[in-house]
Write an enzyme that holds these catalytic residues in place. Sequence first.
Site, PDB file in Angstrom:
ATOM      1  CG  ASN A   1     -46.683  10.569 -26.525  1.00 58.58           C
ATOM      2  OD1 ASN A   1     -47.811  11.006 -26.388  1.00 58.58           O
ATOM      3  ND2 ASN A   1     -45.989  10.655 -27.649  1.00 58.58           N
TER       4      ASN A   1
ATOM      5  CG  HIS B   1      -1.832   1.140   1.298  1.00 58.14           C
ATOM      6  ND1 HIS B   1      -2.996   1.209   0.565  1.00 58.14           N
ATOM      7  CD2 HIS B   1      -1.746   2.302   1.994  1.00 58.14           C
ATOM      8  CE1 HIS B   1      -3.592   2.347   0.806  1.00 58.14           C
ATOM      9  NE2 HIS B   1      -2.857   3.041   1.678  1.00 58.14           N
TER      10      HIS B   1
ATOM     11  CD  GLU C   1      -3.615  -1.245  -1.666  1.00 57.33           C
ATOM     12  OE1 GLU C   1      -2.660  -0.548  -2.002  1.00 57.33           O
ATOM     13  OE2 GLU C   1      -4.762  -0.808  -1.535  1.00 57.33           O
TER      14      GLU C   1
END
Lengths: 156, 661, 119
Positions: free
Chosen positions: B395, B46, B68
């Site tokens: 519609n 990290h 990681e």
Amino acid sequence: MENLLKVIVITLNNQRYGINVQQILSIEKMQEITRVPRTSEFIKGVINLRGETIPVIDLKERLQLETSEPTNQSRILVIQVDAVTVGLIVDSATDVLDIDTNEIERASEMAGIVNEKYIAGIAKRAEELLLLLNLQTILNFEETEEVIQLEKVEEE
Amino acid sequence: MNTDQYIDIFLDESREHLQAINDNLLELEKDPKNLSIVNDIFRSAHTLKGMSATMGFEDIAALTHKMENVLDQIRNEERSATTAIVDIIFASVEALEVVVSDISNGGDGKKDVTALVSAIEGIEKGQDAVDEQVTQDHTSNSFEFDDYQLEVISQAKGQGYLALSIMVKLRDDCILKGPRAYMVMEKLESLGEVIQTMPSVEEIEDGNFDQAFSVVFVTKVSEKDVQATIENVSEIELVSISEISNVNSVTTEEAIKIEEAPSSSSQSVPSEEKQSQKSKTIRVNLDRIDTLLNLFEEVVIDRSRLQDIANKLNNQDLVSVVENMSRVTLDMQELMLSMRMLPVEQVFNRFPRMIRGLARDLGKEITLKISGKETELDRIVIEEISDPLVHLIRNSVDHGIEIPGVREEVGKSPIGTVELRAYHSGNHVFIEIEDDGAGINREKVGRKAIEKGLLQEEQAKRMTDEEIYQFIFASGFSTADVVSDISGRGVGLDVVKNKIQSLGGSIIVQSEQGKGSKFSIELPLTLSILSALLVQVQRETYAIPLSSIVETVSLSKDDLMFVHGQSVMDFRGKVIPILSLSDIFQVPVESLGTNQNYNVVVVQKGDKLTGLLVDELIGKKEVVLKSLGNFIKDVFGISGATILGDGNVALIVDPNALIQD
Amino acid sequence: MARILVTDDALFMRMQLKDILSKLGHEVVGEAENGLDAVNKVKELQPDVITMDITMPEMDGVQAVREIKKFNSTAKVIMCSAMGQQNMVLDAIQAGASDFIVKPFSADRVQEALEKVLG
């Protein structure tokens, strides 16, 4: 029974005025104002208030008092009335007072310094008479818009 | 950015961490179950990722990022540290060592790590043979969180929220499961935030589940209150709530619990493939993002001040820290702006259900085709566009698509098609709704327009079909012979048009009688962020939206001409008017320009061009549109304001107002 | 005991509901034949609960809920739906309906709905 009204005391050309503290959001130092073209004279422009743009009014100009350049003491009083947030330029914002509402009188006789429609009342205190400003009429929308409209018509 | 002075520290620390990973991997091989070792490796990876990304070594960052992810899975006991995994991490460390030594020798730190990245990715996605069986057992029915969701849950818990896993089972005799489930979701949303659901929210609200569905929920109210609130909905058989104490356990223990419920029911809906599209988002109040953006702007302002101070002090260390900060804040800004964007999927996902329902109610058969639902739009636009789209689709279904019998008579397939498309183009997003129905009847629309006094008979004859069709957007206009239950709700297409216009968009309709109709909506990408060109006029700064700008031109004094008292210039063989921003905005004159050249920004509105005369061009910038507030309304030629990096306010020019028709 | 307004365009359905409601000990204070009628009667009668059919002439039940909520945001409306009206029911809930029951009505379901709605 005593009813207290908390007011912030400001000065305009050495005269002290009171503004109901509940209408005040914050008091800011003077800062760069961006002019907004084609608006009323008393609208000085807009400032950046922590990420939001708010319009700023020169209170003296709005009240038709003699104007002057801002000094170190000048402040922008950010007020909120109804849904409108506006900054008011004042000569200084000095202290906070508690005023007994029983000692507030109508403004009719005190006219002379400022047009009475802008005065909500007068607080009679031992050492002074404090004029309480009526922000509603000061920010009166219709009137303000009329001014803007008028200017627009002149332009076109 | 200038990172040279950090390179030595970077190299030292990288070597340290790579060494640590090496040592720990060896330990791990001996003791594969020791999670504290995995944790140490994870932290090193990290740190490496963060440092390398800061230094701009993207290949290292990409590879460590993948490492990681896998380490995180092991750490969370989602998979075990198999030899295969350890091997590939070893290989990655080797590759990283090569890159680091390349950098220390003055290299650029680039290395093709794609093979390693995809190998790790394979493991991460569960292609590791050893782990496959274990995970598959509950992938179909368990919650799987992505990093983001995990982060949200753990943060929520950190802030005193309760993270709950809730299973709701409806009574067997519950007939309308969708609406019932919707009521449950609605209640839940009034108490907290739904992080994830199973099946997806759309499936749940569509009633596509057996008798039970599950949600992961964060809230500030107690478990008991959540239970009571859900139980207050009718037709609930059972509500089972458990607190998510450890985020990882959700994928195991919770999953099993959840699985039980549906299996007790005899019904079985094929749910595997439907669950493939799990929602990976959380709902965040827009206000919070806006507040964040505002706070962030303050940071930007302070950064500019810092920059000034650093330059004045001429302190190199300070200057470089500020430079680094500038870079990071720029990335942050981009991220934050993108947080306001959402895929239109949110809205589109409602339509399949809606069409199905409408078609059934009307006795029609309709296929809905959706494309481009990943297209992103500003959240506010997404929220606001939903109703108009519902209306347009209703519609199309109601007035467009014919009933099967009629379709067959005219030689069409009995099944009608409605297509919903979204796509980006330039600064705009287009949404189209196309049907293969009856199309618009020109005669009918024309007649109605004449009846309504919107049109003269003579005019009508000269107008194109397109022009006539646009009358369906006129207020109070409806040509439907039968006012049906569906779209005849007293709301006309004029409302749709107004809404779209209020969002800064436009709508047009194209149609061919007997073949179908197409409604095309054009929307601005975002309401609050726009690309602008900053210009200087005397001492004032203005922003001109790039979307209106055709070109910027440097014009010598001699090129400026006057026609009937109006200054004009020649722009590509065309005479166009010139306006001075300084005159329009009554800018106080500080100095008369001595330049022999003017800068002209050519803007357009439709096919009208106008040149805006400015003193200087400062540069392009993404600006956040702020309103001038409700005290100052309608300033001529100004559409709003924005806050610049130095904290000052600049006004945004509205070229549309300046260009004369 | 609650004061209830029953809305349905079919007399038969109204009779049936009235029967169930009165056996449960509630008072049917009025009947409405369509959404518009219901809106007016809600204003006039101020019932505790309104039952609302969905498909009706003049004004449908969903629209009626919207109209009622406009002047009485706390009005408690129970939708009476038929099978296959998912979407209308969803619309109604979004419009503010408190619960729904599905035809044919069982006394148990009606009772449950009323209990939950009256809280």
